[in-house]
Design a protein around this motif. Structure first.
Motif, PDB file in Angstrom:
ATOM      1  N   LEU A  25       0.820  -1.208   0.000  1.00 17.82           N
ATOM      2  CA  LEU A  25       0.000   0.000   0.000  1.00 17.82           C
ATOM      3  C   LEU A  25       0.854   1.258   0.000  1.00 17.82           C
ATOM      4  O   LEU A  25       0.573   2.210  -0.733  1.00 17.82           O
ATOM      5  CB  LEU A  25      -0.939   0.011   1.212  1.00 17.82           C
ATOM      6  CG  LEU A  25      -1.814   1.252   1.374  1.00 17.82           C
ATOM      7  CD1 LEU A  25      -2.789   1.376   0.210  1.00 17.82           C
ATOM      8  CD2 LEU A  25      -2.542   1.213   2.699  1.00 17.82           C
ATOM      9  N   ARG A  29       0.810   4.106  -2.998  1.00 20.78           N
ATOM     10  CA  ARG A  29       0.386   5.480  -2.726  1.00 20.78           C
ATOM     11  C   ARG A  29       1.543   6.467  -2.772  1.00 20.78           C
ATOM     12  O   ARG A  29       1.436   7.516  -3.403  1.00 20.78           O
ATOM     13  CB  ARG A  29      -0.320   5.558  -1.364  1.00 20.78           C
ATOM     14  CG  ARG A  29      -1.674   4.837  -1.354  1.00 20.78           C
ATOM     15  CD  ARG A  29      -2.360   4.971  -0.007  1.00 20.78           C
ATOM     16  NE  ARG A  29      -2.655   6.347   0.329  1.00 20.78           N
ATOM     17  CZ  ARG A  29      -3.720   7.030  -0.097  1.00 20.78           C
ATOM     18  NH1 ARG A  29      -4.608   6.439  -0.881  1.00 20.78           N
ATOM     19  NH2 ARG A  29      -3.911   8.278   0.269  1.00 20.78           N
ATOM     20  N   PRO A  37      -6.354   2.808  -3.567  1.00 16.07           N
ATOM     21  CA  PRO A  37      -6.311   1.988  -2.353  1.00 16.07           C
ATOM     22  C   PRO A  37      -6.088   2.898  -1.138  1.00 16.07           C
ATOM     23  O   PRO A  37      -5.205   3.750  -1.159  1.00 16.07           O
ATOM     24  CB  PRO A  37      -5.110   1.059  -2.564  1.00 16.07           C
ATOM     25  CG  PRO A  37      -4.824   1.119  -4.026  1.00 16.07           C
ATOM     26  CD  PRO A  37      -5.280   2.471  -4.487  1.00 16.07           C
ATOM     27  N   LYS A  38      -6.908   2.736  -0.136  1.00 16.10           N
ATOM     28  CA  LYS A  38      -6.871   3.604   1.041  1.00 16.10           C
ATOM     29  C   LYS A  38      -6.250   2.894   2.237  1.00 16.10           C
ATOM     30  O   LYS A  38      -6.336   1.678   2.361  1.00 16.10           O
ATOM     31  CB  LYS A  38      -8.287   4.037   1.443  1.00 16.10           C
ATOM     32  CG  LYS A  38      -9.094   4.655   0.344  1.00 16.10           C
ATOM     33  CD  LYS A  38      -8.589   6.011  -0.022  1.00 16.10           C
ATOM     34  CE  LYS A  38      -9.484   6.674  -1.036  1.00 16.10           C
ATOM     35  NZ  LYS A  38      -8.750   7.310  -2.092  1.00 16.10           N
ATOM     36  N   CYS A  49      -7.938  -1.056   1.439  1.00 19.48           N
ATOM     37  CA  CYS A  49      -6.667  -1.099   0.699  1.00 19.48           C
ATOM     38  C   CYS A  49      -6.636  -2.176  -0.383  1.00 19.48           C
ATOM     39  O   CYS A  49      -5.583  -2.424  -0.977  1.00 19.48           O
ATOM     40  CB  CYS A  49      -5.527  -1.368   1.684  1.00 19.48           C
ATOM     41  SG  CYS A  49      -5.623  -3.028   2.418  1.00 19.48           S
ATOM     42  N   THR A  50      -7.756  -2.807  -0.667  1.00 18.75           N
ATOM     43  CA  THR A  50      -7.792  -3.958  -1.569  1.00 18.75           C
ATOM     44  C   THR A  50      -7.319  -3.634  -2.984  1.00 18.75           C
ATOM     45  O   THR A  50      -7.721  -2.639  -3.583  1.00 18.75           O
ATOM     46  CB  THR A  50      -9.210  -4.555  -1.623  1.00 18.75           C
ATOM     47  OG1 THR A  50      -9.610  -4.909  -0.292  1.00 18.75           O
ATOM     48  CG2 THR A  50      -9.267  -5.795  -2.507  1.00 18.75           C
ATOM     49  N   VAL A  51      -6.460  -4.505  -3.490  1.00 16.56           N
ATOM     50  CA  VAL A  51      -6.013  -4.502  -4.884  1.00 16.56           C
ATOM     51  C   VAL A  51      -6.211  -5.927  -5.390  1.00 16.56           C
ATOM     52  O   VAL A  51      -6.530  -6.826  -4.621  1.00 16.56           O
ATOM     53  CB  VAL A  51      -4.532  -4.073  -5.022  1.00 16.56           C
ATOM     54  CG1 VAL A  51      -4.339  -2.650  -4.520  1.00 16.56           C
ATOM     55  CG2 VAL A  51      -3.598  -5.025  -4.314  1.00 16.56           C
ATOM     56  N   ARG A  59      -5.160  -7.671   0.395  1.00 19.26           N
ATOM     57  CA  ARG A  59      -5.091  -6.528   1.302  1.00 19.26           C
ATOM     58  C   ARG A  59      -3.666  -5.966   1.249  1.00 19.26           C
ATOM     59  O   ARG A  59      -2.729  -6.554   1.762  1.00 19.26           O
ATOM     60  CB  ARG A  59      -5.471  -6.919   2.725  1.00 19.26           C
ATOM     61  CG  ARG A  59      -6.864  -7.549   2.844  1.00 19.26           C
ATOM     62  CD  ARG A  59      -7.959  -6.589   2.379  1.00 19.26           C
ATOM     63  NE  ARG A  59      -9.243  -7.214   2.203  1.00 19.26           N
ATOM     64  CZ  ARG A  59     -10.209  -7.215   3.114  1.00 19.26           C
ATOM     65  NH1 ARG A  59     -10.034  -6.636   4.262  1.00 19.26           N
ATOM     66  NH2 ARG A  59     -11.356  -7.795   2.835  1.00 19.26           N
ATOM     67  N   SER A  60      -3.526  -4.834   0.611  1.00 13.19           N
ATOM     68  CA  SER A  60      -2.190  -4.272   0.369  1.00 13.19           C
ATOM     69  C   SER A  60      -1.549  -3.665   1.605  1.00 13.19           C
ATOM     70  O   SER A  60      -0.336  -3.466   1.630  1.00 13.19           O
ATOM     71  CB  SER A  60      -2.242  -3.244  -0.765  1.00 13.19           C
ATOM     72  OG  SER A  60      -3.026  -2.118  -0.411  1.00 13.19           O
ATOM     73  N   THR A  75      -4.994  -1.952  -9.525  1.00 19.08           N
ATOM     74  CA  THR A  75      -5.641  -1.065  -8.568  1.00 19.08           C
ATOM     75  C   THR A  75      -6.929  -0.554  -9.205  1.00 19.08           C
ATOM     76  O   THR A  75      -7.180  -0.761 -10.397  1.00 19.08           O
ATOM     77  CB  THR A  75      -4.738   0.127  -8.196  1.00 19.08           C
ATOM     78  OG1 THR A  75      -4.610   0.975  -9.339  1.00 19.08           O
ATOM     79  CG2 THR A  75      -3.371  -0.338  -7.706  1.00 19.08           C
ATOM     80  N   ASN A 105     -13.240   1.612  -2.752  1.00 20.56           N
ATOM     81  CA  ASN A 105     -12.137   0.897  -3.392  1.00 20.56           C
ATOM     82  C   ASN A 105     -12.227  -0.599  -3.106  1.00 20.56           C
ATOM     83  O   ASN A 105     -12.204  -1.415  -4.027  1.00 20.56           O
ATOM     84  CB  ASN A 105     -10.790   1.447  -2.910  1.00 20.56           C
ATOM     85  CG  ASN A 105      -9.639   0.638  -3.457  1.00 20.56           C
ATOM     86  OD1 ASN A 105      -9.295   0.730  -4.620  1.00 20.56           O
ATOM     87  ND2 ASN A 105      -9.044  -0.200  -2.605  1.00 20.56           N
ATOM     88  N   GLY A 106     -12.346  -0.973  -1.854  1.00 20.08           N
ATOM     89  CA  GLY A 106     -12.397  -2.392  -1.496  1.00 20.08           C
ATOM     90  C   GLY A 106     -13.644  -3.080  -2.013  1.00 20.08           C
ATOM     91  O   GLY A 106     -13.591  -4.220  -2.482  1.00 20.08           O
TER      92      GLY A 106
END
Length: 156
Positions: A25, A29, A37-38, A49-51, A59-60, A75, A105-106
């Motif tokens: 992550l 970022r 991804p947050k 944060c999922t990619v 889960r990044s 992403t 995002n997720g």
């Protein structure tokens, strides 16, 4: 300083890192500039944060950068474009499924992976796939409708 090479949204990337255990992550970022991804919980429990790693949700925030060396990451920025959004993105817009947008995002990435592996999931399968993604705004009904719409089914 070690360099980690991997593919992000179809483009080869190299990231110089002091610590190969740095979360993916942070590299996405801070080094690459992809802010879709947050950072949510930092424990891999909320899904913000999922990619996608080779089309599998990941889960990044808890994945070391070294674990993706030589692999392909997607992403939310690589899922679709503003002019041609991915069907899940278009459905989220149509259903107004994001309120604050932090979980979007997720939810979108997990839904895209679900539909790639199961194009016509049942409502129960959608709920099961999204059960590990947290939404505090309470747009669960709209999110469910969006995924149903993206699968080609008319939301109830």
């Amino acid at each position: 300083m070690p360099t980690i090479k991997f593919t992000v949204n179809g483009a080869a990337r190299s990231v110089d890192v002091r610590d190969p255990d740095q979360p993916l992550l942070y590299a996405l970022r801070n080094s690459i500039g992809l802010t879709g991804p947050k950072f949510g919980c930092g424990l891999g429990q909320c899904g913000a944060c999922t990619v996608l790693l080779d089309q599998t949700p990941l889960r990044s925030c808890v994945t070391p950068l070294s674990a993706v060396a030589g692999k392909s990451i997607t992403t939310i920025e690589g899922l679709g474009t503003p002019d041609k959004p991915h069907p899940v993105q278009a459905a989220f817009i149509a259903e107004q499924a994001a309120q604050c947008g932090y979980c979007a995002n997720g939810m979108v990435m997990t839904s895209a992976a679900l539909l790639a592996s199961n194009p016509t999931p049942s409502e129960a399968e959608i709920k099961d796939a999204l059960s590990a993604n947290l939404c505090r705004c309470g747009t669960h009904v709209r999110i469910l409708r969006a995924v149903m719409r993206a699968s080609g089914r008319t939301p109830a």
